[in-house]
Design a protein around this motif. Structure first.
Motif, mmCIF file in Angstrom:
data_model
loop_
_atom_site.group_PDB
_atom_site.id
_atom_site.type_symbol
_atom_site.label_atom_id
_atom_site.label_comp_id
_atom_site.label_asym_id
_atom_site.label_seq_id
_atom_site.Cartn_x
_atom_site.Cartn_y
_atom_site.Cartn_z
ATOM 1 N N ALA A 66 8.691 -18.332 18.142
ATOM 2 C CA ALA A 66 9.711 -19.517 18.268
ATOM 3 C C ALA A 66 10.718 -19.274 16.964
ATOM 4 O O ALA A 66 10.140 -18.946 16.083
ATOM 5 N N SER A 70 11.739 -28.112 15.313
ATOM 6 C CA SER A 70 12.344 -29.548 15.159
ATOM 7 C C SER A 70 11.273 -30.373 14.893
ATOM 8 O O SER A 70 10.387 -30.926 15.801
ATOM 9 N N THR A 93 9.438 -30.152 18.695
ATOM 10 C CA THR A 93 9.538 -29.059 19.503
ATOM 11 C C THR A 93 9.630 -27.687 18.921
ATOM 12 O O THR A 93 10.053 -27.750 17.779
ATOM 13 N N GLU A 95 11.471 -24.205 19.558
ATOM 14 C CA GLU A 95 12.612 -23.649 20.420
ATOM 15 C C GLU A 95 12.476 -22.085 20.205
ATOM 16 O O GLU A 95 12.584 -21.601 19.324
ATOM 17 N N SER A 101 13.206 -25.313 24.688
ATOM 18 C CA SER A 101 12.363 -25.778 23.666
ATOM 19 C C SER A 101 11.207 -26.391 24.202
ATOM 20 O O SER A 101 11.261 -26.892 25.561
#
Length: 217
Positions: A66, A70, A93, A95, A101
């Motif tokens: 990723a 967040s 999350t 992303e 995400s």
């Protein structure tokens, strides 16, 4: 919302972890040594104010490929949740590409004793209703259980370990691309091996998190 930017190449190669556990792996033997009687150590945790510094979601993001983490939840509290003396959570999350995400959460619950932490783990496993896992490590008779489930275009990993007087739980979802049509030069899970990922959580991520928790009791 806090943003953790992780510098990763789009063609990241997922390192495969060797089968089995090394000396740094958390023990799945419920009769193994316990480092504390709980109680007072769990009460000390009530003074903690956050948990993401220990949970280190950037490490999960890097392993899975990723690009951005967040953070929506980063707290520790003395509230009596799930019969715990203290509990904390780090969630948000991961992303993988713009607009793509998936959620994650790492949580810790501290109890009066190792027996209560183990009972909490047993209750969590008994309540599991996620269907038959595609892969798993640990067992329903030990202190560790991690399962991976295939859910269409994504995989979901749920895991928990009882370590002394506390229990760590985590859940992570991530996309799995069709290699023939969608991987191209990127696709974070194109080379991801589900079994190796479970072993990474068991042999690398959890021991590092446990070391951080134990160092700040």
């Amino acid at each position: 919302m806090k943003m953790h930017l992780t510098s990763l190449g789009t063609g990241i190669t997922i390192a495969l972890i060797a089968t089995g556990c090394g000396t740094d792996s958390p023990s799945s033997d419920p009769s193994g040594p316990k480092t504390s009687s709980g109680g007072s150590a769990a009460i000390e945790m009530q003074g903690w104010t956050d948990f993401c510094d220990k949970a280190d979601p950037d490490a999960i993001a890097e392993y899975l490929g990723a690009s951005v983490v967040s953070i929506d939840e980063d707290e520790f509290t003395g509230e009596n949740t799930f019969d715990a003396i203290a509990s904390g959570a780090c969630g948000g999350t991961l992303e993988f590409e713009s607009g793509n995400s998936f959620p994650f959460q790492v949580a810790l619950r501290a109890y009066d004793s190792a027996a209560e932490a183990r009972a909490s783990l047993d209750e969590w496993r008994d309540a599991d209703a996620g269907g038959i896992p595609a892969n798993e490590t640990g067992s329903k008779d030990g202190d560790l259980w991690i399962v991976q489930r295939e859910m269409g275009a994504l995989d979901k990993i749920d895991g928990s370990i009882a370590n002394d007087f506390y229990r760590i739980t985590f859940t992570v979802s991530y996309p799995v691309y069709d290699e023939a049509n969608e991987c191209g030069d990127s696709g974070p899970a194109c080379t991801e091996d589900p079994v190796a990922t479970l072993q990474w959580f068991e042999a690398t991520y959890l021991p590092e998190l446990i070391a951080k928790v134990d160092a700040t009791e």
